[in-house]
Design a protein around this motif. Sequence first.
Motif, PDB file in Angstrom:
ATOM      1  N   MET A 135       5.315 -20.069  -8.976  1.00 52.50           N
ATOM      2  CA  MET A 135       4.267 -19.423  -8.184  1.00 52.50           C
ATOM      3  C   MET A 135       2.898 -19.713  -8.787  1.00 52.50           C
ATOM      4  N   GLN A 136       2.803 -19.650 -10.096  1.00 51.44           N
ATOM      5  CA  GLN A 136       1.518 -19.909 -10.755  1.00 51.44           C
ATOM      6  C   GLN A 136       1.094 -21.356 -10.507  1.00 51.44           C
ATOM      7  N   LYS A 137       2.045 -22.274 -10.580  1.00 51.95           N
ATOM      8  CA  LYS A 137       1.725 -23.679 -10.338  1.00 51.95           C
ATOM      9  C   LYS A 137       1.268 -23.878  -8.891  1.00 51.95           C
ATOM     10  N   MET A 138       1.950 -23.233  -7.950  1.00 47.59           N
ATOM     11  CA  MET A 138       1.562 -23.336  -6.541  1.00 47.59           C
ATOM     12  C   MET A 138       0.173 -22.760  -6.314  1.00 47.59           C
ATOM     13  N   MET A 139      -0.140 -21.660  -6.962  1.00 49.32           N
ATOM     14  CA  MET A 139      -1.461 -21.047  -6.808  1.00 49.32           C
ATOM     15  C   MET A 139      -2.533 -21.968  -7.366  1.00 49.32           C
ATOM     16  N   GLN A 140      -2.252 -22.617  -8.493  1.00 51.50           N
ATOM     17  CA  GLN A 140      -3.213 -23.555  -9.071  1.00 51.50           C
ATOM     18  C   GLN A 140      -3.425 -24.746  -8.143  1.00 51.50           C
ATOM     19  N   GLN A 141      -2.329 -25.242  -7.548  1.00 52.89           N
ATOM     20  CA  GLN A 141      -2.444 -26.354  -6.602  1.00 52.89           C
ATOM     21  C   GLN A 141      -3.266 -25.939  -5.384  1.00 52.89           C
ATOM     22  N   ALA A 142      -3.018 -24.734  -4.880  1.00 50.15           N
ATOM     23  CA  ALA A 142      -3.756 -24.246  -3.714  1.00 50.15           C
ATOM     24  C   ALA A 142      -5.239 -24.128  -4.023  1.00 50.15           C
ATOM     25  N   GLN A 143      -5.566 -23.642  -5.207  1.00 49.64           N
ATOM     26  CA  GLN A 143      -6.975 -23.510  -5.597  1.00 49.64           C
ATOM     27  C   GLN A 143      -7.622 -24.887  -5.706  1.00 49.64           C
ATOM     28  N   LYS A 144      -6.897 -25.847  -6.284  1.00 44.30           N
ATOM     29  CA  LYS A 144      -7.431 -27.202  -6.411  1.00 44.30           C
ATOM     30  C   LYS A 144      -7.655 -27.817  -5.030  1.00 44.30           C
TER      31      LYS A 144
ATOM     32  N   GLU B 266     -14.331 -32.101  12.576  1.00 48.09           N
ATOM     33  CA  GLU B 266     -14.083 -32.893  11.361  1.00 48.09           C
ATOM     34  C   GLU B 266     -13.490 -32.031  10.256  1.00 48.09           C
ATOM     35  N   ALA B 267     -14.021 -30.825  10.083  1.00 52.96           N
ATOM     36  CA  ALA B 267     -13.495 -29.927   9.045  1.00 52.96           C
ATOM     37  C   ALA B 267     -12.042 -29.567   9.354  1.00 52.96           C
ATOM     38  N   GLN B 268     -11.748 -29.302  10.626  1.00 52.52           N
ATOM     39  CA  GLN B 268     -10.382 -28.973  11.037  1.00 52.52           C
ATOM     40  C   GLN B 268      -9.451 -30.145  10.745  1.00 52.52           C
ATOM     41  N   GLY B 269      -9.915 -31.349  11.015  1.00 51.10           N
ATOM     42  CA  GLY B 269      -9.114 -32.537  10.744  1.00 51.10           C
ATOM     43  C   GLY B 269      -8.830 -32.699   9.269  1.00 51.10           C
ATOM     44  N   LYS B 270      -9.838 -32.473   8.444  1.00 50.45           N
ATOM     45  CA  LYS B 270      -9.645 -32.579   6.999  1.00 50.45           C
ATOM     46  C   LYS B 270      -8.682 -31.502   6.500  1.00 50.45           C
ATOM     47  N   MET B 271      -8.835 -30.294   7.025  1.00 50.67           N
ATOM     48  CA  MET B 271      -7.976 -29.194   6.614  1.00 50.67           C
ATOM     49  C   MET B 271      -6.538 -29.467   7.040  1.00 50.67           C
ATOM     50  N   GLY B 272      -6.363 -29.938   8.275  1.00 54.39           N
ATOM     51  CA  GLY B 272      -5.024 -30.234   8.765  1.00 54.39           C
ATOM     52  C   GLY B 272      -4.364 -31.332   7.956  1.00 54.39           C
ATOM     53  N   GLY B 273      -5.126 -32.352   7.614  1.00 56.34           N
ATOM     54  CA  GLY B 273      -4.594 -33.441   6.805  1.00 56.34           C
ATOM     55  C   GLY B 273      -4.187 -32.979   5.425  1.00 56.34           C
ATOM     56  N   MET B 274      -5.008 -32.139   4.841  1.00 58.23           N
ATOM     57  CA  MET B 274      -4.711 -31.655   3.498  1.00 58.23           C
ATOM     58  C   MET B 274      -3.522 -30.696   3.514  1.00 58.23           C
ATOM     59  N   LEU B 275      -3.503 -29.776   4.467  1.00 54.12           N
ATOM     60  CA  LEU B 275      -2.418 -28.802   4.534  1.00 54.12           C
ATOM     61  C   LEU B 275      -1.116 -29.448   4.982  1.00 54.12           C
ATOM     62  N   GLY B 276      -1.223 -30.555   5.737  1.00 57.24           N
ATOM     63  CA  GLY B 276      -0.029 -31.248   6.166  1.00 57.24           C
ATOM     64  C   GLY B 276       0.763 -31.787   4.982  1.00 57.24           C
ATOM     65  N   GLY B 277       0.087 -32.067   3.880  1.00 53.21           N
ATOM     66  CA  GLY B 277       0.751 -32.556   2.668  1.00 53.21           C
ATOM     67  C   GLY B 277       1.542 -31.494   1.936  1.00 53.21           C
ATOM     68  N   LEU B 278       1.437 -30.246   2.354  1.00 57.80           N
ATOM     69  CA  LEU B 278       2.173 -29.175   1.691  1.00 57.80           C
ATOM     70  C   LEU B 278       3.638 -29.116   2.114  1.00 57.80           C
ATOM     71  N   GLY B 279       3.955 -29.805   3.208  1.00 56.28           N
ATOM     72  CA  GLY B 279       5.325 -29.779   3.679  1.00 56.28           C
ATOM     73  C   GLY B 279       5.723 -28.478   4.322  1.00 56.28           C
ATOM     74  N   LEU B 280       4.780 -27.810   4.946  1.00 56.03           N
ATOM     75  CA  LEU B 280       5.090 -26.556   5.637  1.00 56.03           C
ATOM     76  C   LEU B 280       5.849 -26.842   6.928  1.00 56.03           C
TER      77      LEU B 280
END
Length: 102
Positions: free
Chosen positions: A7-16, A83-97
């Motif tokens: 969980m701590q590692k995931m939180m650090q990744q999310a913050q980064k 553009e911000a939505q696209g960047k956010m979607g691209g970044m969050l898409g890498g989380l494997g949700l």
Amino acid sequence: MRIPGNMQKMMQQAQKMQEQLQQQIAEIRVEASTGGGMVTVKMDGHKNVLSIQIEEDAVEDREMLQDMVRGAVNEAAKRVDDEAQGKMGGMLGGLGLPPGML
């Protein structure tokens, strides 16, 4: 209360990722025109207007000019959002949700 290592590692990744996203949003630059290019607005990712260019012919009709400036600013803001939505979607898409979680 101690946070498990995963969980701590995931939180650090999310913050980064959040910091990276903020950096990418800050770098966004968009341009929008109205009136066939009579009014052009440039805006950054924080929706700060960087410049407004107005062709001389647009100055003759005050109401039309106001409408064109408003339209160009609104369109530039929409482009920033897109553009911000696209960047956010691209970044969050890498989380494997799972699909639909974004």
